[in-house]
Motif scaffolding. Structure first.
Motif: not given
Length: 252
Positions: A11-16, A38-44, A94-96, A138-141
């Protein structure tokens, strides 16, 4: 390295939420944070553009799962993170999720005082906080989970959890207060495991696909077979924001 905190996400969210709770840890030792994403490249790309990211860049390893899966396979992500880990003790998140400030210290103290044991804790699930805009985003940020200013610790301190979750919370109660949980009732999320045990078991069984790497009962059973034991600490709670569509109370 004393502790390796590992997290897998699709998921994109959860890092903060994750990083704020890790920055707030009152831990006497040293730890690293490893995220298999999973979205390592995009999130970088988003991380490079994010304001204030530098304050998080401490003992942080960000990497993709070691191979692509048709569905997100948490087992691949967990083993990818484990292969990069250098800590004596592994903690699976896990995230969130929000780990209170004494979380790492409590796991480390238990690890040193109880050879051959791993520590489990309760997981308190909370509803999503109010936010601006379309809630399912929230799952796509890309970077922040929230569309407005949010302080997780204030949210968790003032809200009642939707429910408390801990498989195997009823077990053998010893004189020292430890509640021994059979291996077929543990599921890794929020638990700590010595790296020596992880290596002896060769990590997570990747035949269990579909997101069960951090909910791996099989791992606990195999740990019991080599003489390991799991104990519940009811005083250490991992707090988790409930994702959209998952706010139902079990059994209701």
């Amino acid at each position: 390295m004393d502790i390796s905190v590992i997290l897998t996400t699709a998921r994109f969210g959860g890092f903060d939420v994750l990083f704020d709770s890790m920055r707030a840890q009152e831990f006497d030792g040293n730890f690293e944070l490893i995220v298999s994403d999973k979205f390592h490249e995009q999130r970088n790309i988003a991380i490079d553009k994010a304001d204030g990211w530098d304050r998080f860049r401490v003992n942080f390893i960000h990497l993709p799962p070691k191979r692509v899966s048709r569905i997100y396979d948490d087992s691949l992500g967990v083993n990818t993170a484990l292969a990069a880990a250098s800590g004596e003790l592994i903690i699976v998140l896990t995230d969130f999720t929000w780990a209170p400030s004494n979380y790492l210290q409590a796991h480390w103290d238990f690890h040193k005082a109880n050879p051959g044991w791993s520590m489990s804790c309760y997981l308190d699930r909370y509803p999503l906080p109010p936010m601006k805009g379309e809630p399912y985003s929230i799952e796509r940020d890309w970077w922040s989970v929230f569309e407005e200013d949010f302080e997780p610790i204030n949210w968790f301190d003032t809200q009642e959890p939707i429910y408390r979750e801990r498989r195997g919370s009823i077990g053998i109660v010893h004189e020292d207060g430890k509640v021994e949980i059979p291996g077929d009732y543990i599921y890794l999320l929020g638990d700590s495991v010595p790296m020596s045990v992880v290596r002896e078991l060769n990590g997570i069984d990747e035949r269990y696909v579909g997101g069960y790497g951090s909910n791996d009962v099989d791992f606990g059973v195999r740990a019991n077979h080599i003489g390991h034991r799991w104990a519940l600490n009811p005083h250490i709670k991992l707090k988790k924001l409930t994702l959209s569509g998952q706010a139902q109370i079990p059994g209701k």
